[in-house]
Design an enzyme around this catalytic site. Structure first.
Site, mmCIF file in Angstrom:
data_model
loop_
_atom_site.group_PDB
_atom_site.id
_atom_site.type_symbol
_atom_site.label_atom_id
_atom_site.label_comp_id
_atom_site.label_asym_id
_atom_site.label_seq_id
_atom_site.Cartn_x
_atom_site.Cartn_y
_atom_site.Cartn_z
ATOM 1 N N ASP A 24 9.529 2.634 -0.501
ATOM 2 C CA ASP A 24 8.518 3.390 0.236
ATOM 3 C C ASP A 24 8.802 3.139 1.719
ATOM 4 O O ASP A 24 8.406 2.119 2.281
ATOM 5 C CB ASP A 24 7.118 2.918 -0.154
ATOM 6 C CG ASP A 24 6.035 3.688 0.587
ATOM 7 O OD1 ASP A 24 6.371 4.369 1.588
ATOM 8 O OD2 ASP A 24 4.862 3.611 0.197
ATOM 9 N N LYS B 9 5.196 9.820 8.199
ATOM 10 C CA LYS B 9 4.982 9.403 9.588
ATOM 11 C C LYS B 9 6.011 9.976 10.572
ATOM 12 O O LYS B 9 5.897 11.121 10.980
ATOM 13 C CB LYS B 9 4.911 7.881 9.671
ATOM 14 C CG LYS B 9 3.719 7.317 8.864
ATOM 15 C CD LYS B 9 3.450 5.866 9.159
ATOM 16 C CE LYS B 9 2.434 5.246 8.205
ATOM 17 N NZ LYS B 9 1.060 5.527 8.471
ATOM 18 N N TYR C 152 0.866 -1.189 0.000
ATOM 19 C CA TYR C 152 0.000 0.000 0.000
ATOM 20 C C TYR C 152 0.892 1.224 0.000
ATOM 21 O O TYR C 152 1.846 1.318 0.784
ATOM 22 C CB TYR C 152 -0.891 -0.006 1.246
ATOM 23 C CG TYR C 152 -1.810 1.199 1.335
ATOM 24 C CD1 TYR C 152 -2.952 1.269 0.537
ATOM 25 C CD2 TYR C 152 -1.539 2.243 2.216
ATOM 26 C CE1 TYR C 152 -3.800 2.366 0.620
ATOM 27 C CE2 TYR C 152 -2.387 3.343 2.297
ATOM 28 C CZ TYR C 152 -3.519 3.403 1.496
ATOM 29 O OH TYR C 152 -4.360 4.483 1.581
HETATM 30 N N1 HOZ Z 1 -3.705 3.366 5.922
HETATM 31 C C1 HOZ Z 1 -3.285 3.707 7.227
HETATM 32 C C2 HOZ Z 1 -2.329 2.751 7.829
HETATM 33 N N2 HOZ Z 1 -1.617 1.902 6.984
HETATM 34 C C3 HOZ Z 1 -4.443 3.896 8.155
HETATM 35 C C4 HOZ Z 1 -4.788 5.289 8.187
HETATM 36 C C5 HOZ Z 1 -5.723 5.733 9.318
HETATM 37 O O1 HOZ Z 1 -6.767 5.144 9.517
HETATM 38 O O2 HOZ Z 1 -5.370 6.688 9.957
#
Ligand code: HOZ
Length: 453
Positions: free
Chosen positions: A249, A277, A154
């Site tokens: 990534d 992050k 992802y």
């Molecule tokens: N896609 C995010 C973690 N891999 C989650 C995002 C969220 O719900 O804050």
């Protein structure tokens, strides 16, 4: 954090439920990001009031050891003093200018100290933006259009990467996303993580010469799956031979699995890197960059356009810089994080064995997943063999026992420097009951009401 009650009742409390009912009338699915809806674990979300260190408190006064940590951003734990102080000081000078500010350079120096591979880079606001920009740049640099990603990988929610995506897409059981034109993903090929033959096949596919292969060096968005020995180097060799770029990534792994992320830990140098992050210290900040000869193409130096009003926002820069300063000056930080992760993983394995729950606990420094599978999980196909009904019971019991675990099988759990002995002990006590529930037995031992972790 002022004392609250440890979670012990089943399901969210009254205040959480009231807020969730209102949220359902205001936000799609009652949330601002799908996984937070808890649908995959068959429960309703709790609403958070505040966090301190490894702990969260919800609006009903229940306390939890947190393993979501803003999806990995909070490597120092919640509300770290130095980070909050840096944010306060920056905010007092103004919330943003859309013009150059010295804090951009301050954070840049720290990032480049840890990632010397980033000869040039640019700040953006989210991992999605970072990846979208890196792919545009890779396509412009190589003059090619096809890209290769991994099934279950992802990289944010940009159209072109929503093909066999992990994270929330996998959590919702979606094959991709409605609204993405077929033409946009036509140039996106998928390979199997940890399988170099499938990468070679994609690189040689008639779909056209490949501009870039993008990979999470440690997969985190299909649960935590470490790279097999030689996999990352194999990607480096294969891409180099085809004159395709390799993009790491590192939005999740950057500054987490080592000070210098996967590049440092595995000793493989990609052409481009995306970060997010942790580098924002909990505020929205991300970056993409790499070789100077490639970054030369970014406007205004070159013809690849990318811009952003909030890029390099001084408050986010201050939070990121305070976080990285801590990670640089605390020499034992990663040794402790690694050992806390190993201790938790081992404790979970033992608790599972005692409860008779068949599972795989997979981890790399600071990140971890429990898969309810019989075999070690090496890729997305393996991740999908995990028994998600057992995971849901595991999750609900942990929550009831004061542990806030990611509400999806396809997300990694994260540890911070604030996850000390007490937090780990509380987690392992709760895990005994959670594995018993996963295995189909009744919870063995309820927590002592009001006990402090
Ligand atoms: N896609 C995010 C973690 N891999 C989650 C995002 C969220 O719900 O804050």
């Amino acid at each position: 954090m002022p004392q609250g009650r440890r979670a012990k009742k089943s399901g969210p409390g009254r205040r959480s439920r009231t807020l969730q009912s209102e949220a359902l009338l205001r936000f799609p699915g009652g949330v601002n990001s799908p996984v937070r809806a808890f649908r995959a674990v068959g429960g309703e979300p709790v609403w958070i009031e505040r966090g301190a260190g490894a702990m969260l408190r919800d609006v009903d006064g229940r306390r939890y050891v947190d393993y979501v940590l803003s999806w990995g951003a909070l490597i120092l734990g919640h509300a770290d003093r130095a980070v909050v102080e840096a944010v306060r000081n920056a905010a007092l000078d103004g919330l943003g200018f859309g013009a150059n500010h010295r804090l951009e350079l301050e954070l840049a120096r720290l990032i480049q100290k840890l990632y010397p591979t980033l000869q040039r880079f640019r700040f953006v606001n989210s991992g999605t933006e970072a990846v979208m920009s890196a792919i545009r740049l890779a396509r412009a640099f190589t003059g090619r259009e096809t890209i290769v990603k991994f099934a279950g990988g992802y990289h944010g929610h940009a159209d072109l990467l929503l093909a066999e995506a992990g994270s929330g897409v996998a959590t919702c059981g979606l094959p991709g996303s409605a609204g993405v034109p077929a033409a946009v993903v036509a140039n996106t090929l998928t390979a199997a993580y940890n399988d170099l033959e499938s990468v070679e096949a994609a690189l040689d596919s008639p779909a056209g010469p490949v501009a870039a292969v993008i990979v999470e060096p440690v997969a985190g968005n299909m649960g935590c799956i470490p790279p097999a020995p030689g996999f990352l180097q194999g990607l480096r060799d294969l891409t180099r031979r085809r004159r395709a770029l390799l993009i790491f990534d590192e939005v999740m792994t950057g500054f987490r699995i080592a000070r210098g992320g996967a590049v440092e830990r595995y000793g493989v140098e990609p052409d481009l890197i995306t970060l997010g992050k942790i580098m924002g210290g909990g505020l929205p900040a991300a970056a993409y960059g790499g070789r100077a000869d490639i970054l030369r193409l970014i406007a205004p130096q070159g013809p690849v356009y990318q811009a952003g009003t909030l890029a390099g926002n001084p408050v986010a820069m201050a939070a990121g810089a305070a976080t990285l300063r801590h990670l640089i000056s605390d020499r034992g930080f990663y040794r402790r994080l690694e050992s806390a992760t190993t201790r938790l993983a081992q404790g979970l394995r033992e608790a599972a064995a005692r409860a008779g729950a068949v599972c795989q606990v997979q981890s790399v420094c600071g990140m971890l997943t429990v898969f309810f599978s019989a075999q070690p999980v090496e890729n997305y196909r393996g991740a999908k063999t995990s028994d998600t009904a057992r995971f849901a019971r595991f999750h609900r019991t942990l929550l009831d026992q004061g542990v806030y675990w990611p509400p999806s099988q396809y997300e990694a759990a994260f540890l911070s420097g604030a996850h000390g002995d007490a937090a780990l002990r509380q987690t392992l006590r709760a895990a005994a009951a959670a594995f018993a529930a996963a295995a189909g037995r009744v919870s063995a031992r309820p927590p002592r009401a009001g006990a402090r972790p």
